[in-house]
Design a protein around this motif. Structure first.
Motif: not given
Length: 530
Positions: A318-329
């Motif tokens: 079961x795979x969700x497809x999302x637009x999110x955020x991640x730390x820039x590093x």
């Protein structure tokens, strides 16, 4: 037997052998700069053999392709043969850092692979950076004996002419009361497209190089990466008729490149002074029209190369497809929500994919090199929530993603079923998901959250459509099933975000089979290195 009859028989047998024997088809593709004038401005683009689109590659099922690629551009390049199964030839698949390292400027590489068990319209394109925007062309696979396996009542139809249409449009002269086979490819970077011809209707007979039962319609919708074969009968009065395409973009908050691109269908004998008729296209947000077509196509099960859909399943995901955020590093000048350093990051099950850079994943698989990727891609999202509720569109707790290079390991020959679920995180979107290395069966599609109790009752296990690219409905889901019988590492990604570092990607590692004939061979000696 008289000598003359004997010679005629031998000649006929020789012709038959020539028609049925596989051939080696060679092409040379030179990737370089091309200066064009567009909208009264001069642009320098990257193109192949000095043309846009690039050359059409025309083969028969069973042929072996030998493609010599010379990189005379200033950029790294790879080419992907979109939709070709690459049975035991994963080294030729082409996605950069997945199956090969790039061809660097002033270097060359030769792709070698055999096309078996496929007929219809596919295409080829660059698979690195954003070069797919201009580096692409059609790939047509004809039946070995030259006879199309269209279903009734079109079984005996022999198209008067075949017209490849890589959507960017064209001008065509047609003869009245003839049947044409249109081979339509959506090579756009970011837009699904509605497509119509004024006062004419289509019969869909194949999608993604798989025969379908005839589907009658006056409008088509084609996602980036998809192809569609349709029969067009020129049964209207002599005249000039426009074919037109415009974007389908279902996300209200998403900006897209609007506009309508057109080409003229001119009947032979029509006066050039006659005004062309324009079709009335659906609105850009017409999801119901788009879904009606994509959800009602079915496979023609009497076609050659058809294999029934597996009825048992070994692996469920079961795979969700999302637009999110991640730390820039360490990235400089990166700002985002919550007053902290974030960047946009799409994800599958909250995993945002990162390509390696020092060795291709396929080489790591073949040589057993550790540290290039891990084999722990999750079968389910980390949190169960109301996936399609707009209340979660800015739920930063759910939008946070992890960066990594994680794949799902599969046993050779296992049957895999995947529910792909769109989410409202960031913004709900219609995601065209492309699978490398194999086709899949589309069992069902719908809107809202997938219901594991009621929605399986809708599964089509008799004649489900076969595709290599599926447009997962906006705010909805799609269920697919495939057999993992092609060893190697196979990329899965959204064709909207192809080659951009968003991360709406993952990969499958399919182990070698039990015999030499089911084992990935060693890489070519001239495979580019990183």
């Amino acid at each position: 037997m008289p000598r003359t009859t004997h010679l005629l028989l031998l000649y006929a047998l020789a012709l038959l052998a020539s028609a049925t024997s596989a051939e080696i088809v060679e092409h040379t593709l030179i990737v370089g700069n091309l200066t064009i004038e567009q909208l009264c401005k001069v642009h320098v683009i990257t193109a192949v053999n000095g043309s846009l689109p690039g050359p059409t590659i025309d083969v028969r099922e069973g042929d072996t392709l030998v493609i010599h690629v010379f990189n005379e551009s200033p950029y790294n390049i790879t080419l992907h043969w979109h939709g070709v199964h690459q049975r035991l030839s994963a080294w030729a698949d082409g996605p950069a850092y997945v199956t090969q390292c790039p061809i660097v400027p002033e270097n060359s590489y030769t792709y070698r692979f055999t096309i078996t068990g496929q007929e219809g319209t596919l295409w080829w394109h660059a698979h690195i950076s954003t070069l797919r925007a201009t580096v692409y062309g059609a790939l047509i696979i004809r039946p070995r004996l030259g006879l199309y396996s269209f279903p009734e009542p079109f079984a005996n139809v022999k198209p008067f002419m075949e017209i490849p249409i890589v959507l960017g449009m064209h001008k065509f002269n047609v003869v009245k009361d003839r049947t044409y086979l249109l081979r339509i490819i959506n090579a756009a970077m970011n837009n699904q497209l509605f497509f119509k011809i004024a006062r004419h209707k289509f019969v869909v007979v194949a999608i993604d190089a798989s025969y379908t039962n005839p589907y009658f319609t006056d409008v088509l919708v084609i996602a980036p990466g998809q192809s569609m074969d349709v029969l067009l009968t020129t049964d209207q009065p002599l005249g000039n008729y426009y074919m037109a395409a415009r974007p389908y973009s279902a996300t209200p908050t998403l900006r897209y490149q609007d506009g309508t691109t057109t080409a003229l269908i001119s009947y032979v004998g029509a006066k050039s002074s006659w005004t062309g008729l324009m079709p009335i296209l659906p609105s850009a947000r017409d999801t119901s029209t788009a879904f009606r077509l994509s959800s009602n196509l079915t496979s023609f099960t009497k076609a050659p190369h058809w294999l029934p859909c597996p009825l048992t399943v070994d692996e469920k995901m079961f795979i969700t497809l999302s637009v999110g955020i991640a730390p820039c590093g360490p990235v400089a000048n990166c700002s985002g929500p919550l007053g902290r350093r974030y960047r946009s990051a799409a994800s599958m099950n909250n995993e945002s994919f990162v390509l390696p850079s020092t060795l291709s994943m396929l080489e790591a698989f073949h040589y057993g090199v550790e540290g290039v990727y891990t084999k722990d891609f999750p079968d389910n999202p980390p949190i169960v929530f109301d996936y399609t509720s707009s209340r979660n569109s800015l739920n930063f707790g759910l939008m946070m993603t992890k960066k990594g290079t994680r794949v799902k390991k599969l046993k050779y020959g296992s049957i895999v079923e995947i529910v792909m679920q769109d989410t409202a995180l960031g913004a709900a979107e219609n995601h065209p998901m492309h699978f490398h290395g194999f086709d899949f069966y589309v069992l069902a599609q719908g809107f809202g959250n997938y219901d594991p109790v009621d929605d399986p009752k809708k599964f089509n296990l008799v004649n489900p459509q076969k595709r290599n690219t599926i447009a997962v409905p906006i705010g909805g889901w799609a269920v697919i099933r495939f057999r993992a019988d092609n060893p190697g590492v196979w990329f899965v990604h959204c064709h909207l975000e192809t080659h951009l570092p968003w991360g709406l990607d993952m990969a499958f590692e399919i182990e070698n089979g039990p015999t030499p004939s089911t084992t990935l061979p060693p890489p070519p000696a001239d495979l580019p290195s990183c």
